[in-house]
Design a protein around this motif. Structure first.
Motif, short mmCIF file in Angstrom:
data_model
loop_
_atom_site.label_atom_id
_atom_site.label_comp_id
_atom_site.label_asym_id
_atom_site.label_seq_id
_atom_site.Cartn_x
_atom_site.Cartn_y
_atom_site.Cartn_z
N GLY A 164 -1.79 62.11 -14.17
CA GLY A 164 -1.88 61.12 -13.07
C GLY A 164 -1.49 59.83 -13.28
O GLY A 164 -1.53 58.99 -12.29
N LYS A 165 -0.78 59.64 -14.25
CA LYS A 165 -0.38 58.03 -14.44
C LYS A 165 0.34 57.53 -13.57
O LYS A 165 0.47 56.47 -13.21
CB LYS A 165 -0.19 57.80 -15.93
N ASP A 166 1.45 58.33 -13.09
CA ASP A 166 2.49 58.06 -12.24
C ASP A 166 2.03 57.53 -10.78
O ASP A 166 2.69 57.13 -10.20
CB ASP A 166 3.41 59.17 -12.12
N LEU A 167 0.56 58.14 -10.45
CA LEU A 167 0.20 58.03 -9.20
C LEU A 167 0.14 56.42 -8.92
O LEU A 167 0.33 55.81 -7.90
CB LEU A 167 -1.34 58.49 -9.09
N GLU A 168 -0.27 55.56 -9.83
CA GLU A 168 -0.33 54.10 -9.72
C GLU A 168 0.97 53.43 -9.38
O GLU A 168 1.04 52.43 -9.08
CB GLU A 168 -1.01 53.41 -11.06
N SER A 189 -9.86 60.91 -8.09
CA SER A 189 -11.29 60.43 -8.86
C SER A 189 -12.34 61.50 -8.73
O SER A 189 -12.86 61.84 -9.74
CB SER A 189 -11.84 59.37 -8.32
N VAL A 190 -12.55 62.19 -7.64
CA VAL A 190 -13.28 63.20 -7.48
C VAL A 190 -13.08 64.38 -8.36
O VAL A 190 -13.77 65.06 -8.85
CB VAL A 190 -13.63 63.57 -5.94
N GLY A 191 -11.58 64.62 -8.17
CA GLY A 191 -11.23 65.83 -8.93
C GLY A 191 -11.41 65.75 -10.63
O GLY A 191 -11.99 66.82 -11.18
N PHE A 192 -11.19 64.56 -10.99
CA PHE A 192 -11.09 64.20 -12.28
C PHE A 192 -12.56 64.27 -12.98
O PHE A 192 -13.05 64.65 -13.97
CB PHE A 192 -10.35 63.05 -12.68
N TRP A 193 -13.41 63.84 -12.00
CA TRP A 193 -14.88 63.56 -12.38
C TRP A 193 -15.45 64.98 -12.42
O TRP A 193 -16.07 65.46 -13.56
CB TRP A 193 -15.86 62.72 -11.44
N ALA A 216 -8.03 57.92 -14.81
CA ALA A 216 -8.48 57.74 -13.59
C ALA A 216 -8.69 55.91 -13.19
O ALA A 216 -8.66 55.72 -11.98
CB ALA A 216 -9.96 58.44 -12.93
N GLY A 217 -8.39 55.20 -14.26
CA GLY A 217 -8.77 53.82 -14.28
C GLY A 217 -10.19 53.60 -14.10
O GLY A 217 -10.59 52.42 -13.59
N GLY A 218 -11.06 54.36 -14.51
CA GLY A 218 -12.66 54.29 -14.16
C GLY A 218 -13.03 54.60 -12.82
O GLY A 218 -12.27 54.88 -12.01
N PHE A 219 -14.45 54.98 -12.82
CA PHE A 219 -14.92 55.69 -11.51
C PHE A 219 -15.78 54.60 -10.94
O PHE A 219 -16.43 54.84 -9.70
CB PHE A 219 -15.76 56.77 -11.85
N ASP A 220 -15.71 53.47 -11.47
CA ASP A 220 -16.86 52.35 -11.09
C ASP A 220 -16.61 51.84 -9.31
O ASP A 220 -17.31 51.87 -8.74
CB ASP A 220 -16.54 50.97 -11.72
N SER A 221 -15.32 51.89 -8.99
CA SER A 221 -14.98 51.65 -7.37
C SER A 221 -14.76 52.81 -6.68
O SER A 221 -14.11 52.78 -5.71
CB SER A 221 -14.03 50.58 -7.59
N SER A 222 -14.80 54.06 -7.17
CA SER A 222 -14.53 55.34 -6.72
C SER A 222 -15.98 55.85 -5.63
O SER A 222 -16.95 55.37 -6.01
CB SER A 222 -14.14 56.33 -7.61
N LEU A 223 -15.54 56.88 -5.20
CA LEU A 223 -16.77 57.68 -4.29
C LEU A 223 -17.49 58.16 -5.40
O LEU A 223 -18.88 58.40 -5.15
CB LEU A 223 -16.10 58.80 -3.45
N VAL A 224 -17.13 58.66 -6.61
CA VAL A 224 -18.03 59.20 -7.31
C VAL A 224 -18.95 58.16 -8.57
O VAL A 224 -19.54 58.55 -9.55
CB VAL A 224 -17.54 60.23 -8.44
N ALA A 225 -18.90 56.87 -8.20
CA ALA A 225 -19.57 55.90 -9.05
C ALA A 225 -20.80 56.07 -9.37
O ALA A 225 -21.45 56.01 -10.36
CB ALA A 225 -19.28 54.58 -8.22
N THR A 226 -21.45 56.62 -8.40
CA THR A 226 -23.14 56.94 -8.50
C THR A 226 -23.22 58.03 -9.28
O THR A 226 -24.07 57.77 -10.42
CB THR A 226 -23.71 57.19 -7.32
N LEU A 227 -22.62 59.08 -9.31
CA LEU A 227 -22.69 60.13 -10.24
C LEU A 227 -22.36 59.71 -11.81
O LEU A 227 -22.90 59.95 -12.55
CB LEU A 227 -21.87 61.37 -9.82
#
Length: 309
Positions: A164-168, A189-193, A216-227
Motif C-alpha cells: 500500500g505504499k503507492d497509495l500515498e 486502515s480497517v483492512g490492515f488492522w 498504514a501510517g499509524g491508526f491514530d487518525s483512522s476509524l480503527v483508532a479506538t481499537l
C-alpha cells in the motif's frame, strides 16, 4: 492468482501513466458535498465502537468469536464505500487516474494479506486433523496417541513490507477523487488492522500487526483508532493468542497428563474444544475466501472498465 492480478495491475498502471500524461487541467465540476464521506465514516464507526466496547480490557487473549465480528467490518466498509460513490454519482466507470491507482494498490495489498491468512488457516487445519486422529487412538493405543497429541504450534510467517505504499502517492485531480482517496485510506486502515490482528494471533507475535500499522501510517487518525488504543500496544508487550487456541492446548496438556481414570473425560473435553475451534476457524476461512473473491471481482470490473475507455 495474486501474481496474475499483479501483472494485470502493472499493465493497467502503465496505461494509467500514459493517460495521466495526456491530462493537463481537469474540467471544472460541481464540488460534491462532504456529507457522503461523513455518512460513510459514521456508518462504519458504529460497528467499530461496539467492538471496542465488547473487548475485554487488557485481556491476554482475544476470542475468535469476537474476531469474526471484526472480519465482518470488511464487507461492511465495502458496502459503505459502494454507497458513497453512488451518492456522489461517481461510479468506477467515471473514475480518474488517482481513484483508479489508489483502489488497485489497496486491493492488491489486501489480496496478498488474504493469501497469507489462508496459508495460516491451512496450517491450523492440519494441526486440528492431527489432534483429531490422536483422539481416535486414545482408548486403544494411548502411547501411540501421544505422537499426535501436540498443542497447536505457531507458524512463522512473513509478508511484503511494501503493502500500500503507492497509495500515498496517488494522483488526485478532482474533489470527487479526493473523497474517494480519503475513503480508500480508511478502507486500507480497517483492512490492515483486521488482517494485522488475525496474522499476529496466528503467527504468535505482534510483528504483523506493528508492521501493518506502520505501513498504514499509524491508526491514530483512522476509524480503527479506538481499537488500536485498546490492544495495539499490547502486541509489543506480549504474545497474543486466540482464547480458543489456548483452550485446545490446555485440553491437550490435560489429556497427555491424565491417568486411566481421567483419560476418557479429558479426551471428551479436548474433542469439545476442537469442535468449537473447527467451527469458528472454518467460518473465518470461508469468509476470507469470499472476501478474496469479492475483491477480485471489483478489481476486474475496474480494470475492464478502464480498458474500454
Amino acid at each position: 492468482m495474486v501474481l496474475l492480478i499483479e501483472k494485470l495491475a502493472k499493465h493497467c498502471f502503465f496505461k494509467l501513466e500514459n493517460h495521466h500524461h495526456s491530462i493537463t487541467h481537469p474540467q471544472p465540476e460541481e464540488l460534491p458535498s462532504s456529507s457522503s464521506l461523513l455518512a460513510f465514516k459514521s456508518h462504519v464507526s458504529k460497528s467499530i465502537d461496539q467492538l471496542a466496547l465488547d473487548l475485554k480490557a487488557r485481556s491476554e487473549t482475544l476470542s475468535l468469536t469476537w474476531f469474526e465480528r471484526c472480519l465482518a467490518l470488511l464487507p461492511l466498509i465495502n458496502k459503505a464505500f459502494a454507497k458513497l460513490v453512488a451518492d456522489m454519482d461517481y461510479p468506477m466507470s467515471k473514475w480518474g487516474v488517482g481513484s483508479t491507482e489508489g483502489y488497485l494498490c489497496y486491493t492488491l495489498s489486501l489480496l496478498e494479506l488474504f493469501n497469507s491468512i489462508s496459508s495460516c488457516l491451512s496450517h491450523l487445519g492440519q494441526a486440528r486433523i492431527s489432534l483429531a486422529h490422536g483422539l481416535t487412538l486414545v482408548e486403544n493405543s494411548p502411547s501411540l496417541a501421544r505422537k499426535y497429541l501436540k498443542g497447536i504450534q505457531f507458524q512463522p510467517g512473513v509478508f511484503s513490507t511494501n503493502l500500500g505504499k503507492d497509495l500515498e502517492e496517488a494522483r488526485v485531480f478532482s474533489d470527487k477523487e479526493r473523497i474517494v482517496h480519503e475513503a480508500v485510506k480508511e478502507m486500507r486502515s480497517v483492512g490492515f488492522w483486521v488482517c494485522g490482528v488475525l496474522l499476529s494471533c496466528l503467527y504468535g507475535d505482534g510483528k504483523s500487526y506493528m508492521e501493518l500499522r506502520k505501513v498504514a501510517g499509524g491508526f491514530d487518525s483512522s476509524l480503527v483508532a479506538t481499537l488500536d488504543f485498546e490492544i495495539g500496544e499490547q502486541f509489543m508487550e506480549k504474545i497474543f493468542i486466540f482464547a480458543e487456541f489456548k483452550e485446545v492446548n490446555d485440553a491437550v496438556a490435560d489429556l497427555v497428563a491424565a491417568d486411566e481414570v481421567r483419560r476418557h473425560y479429558a479426551a471428551k473435553e479436548l474433542q469439545t474444544k476442537l469442535q468449537v475451534l473447527e467451527k469458528l476457524s472454518d467460518s473465518i476461512s470461508k469468509e476470507v475466501d469470499n472476501l478474496f473473491a469479492n475483491v477480485m471481482t471489483q478489481r476486474s470490473k475496474l480494470i475492464d472498465g478502464f480498458r474500454l475507455q
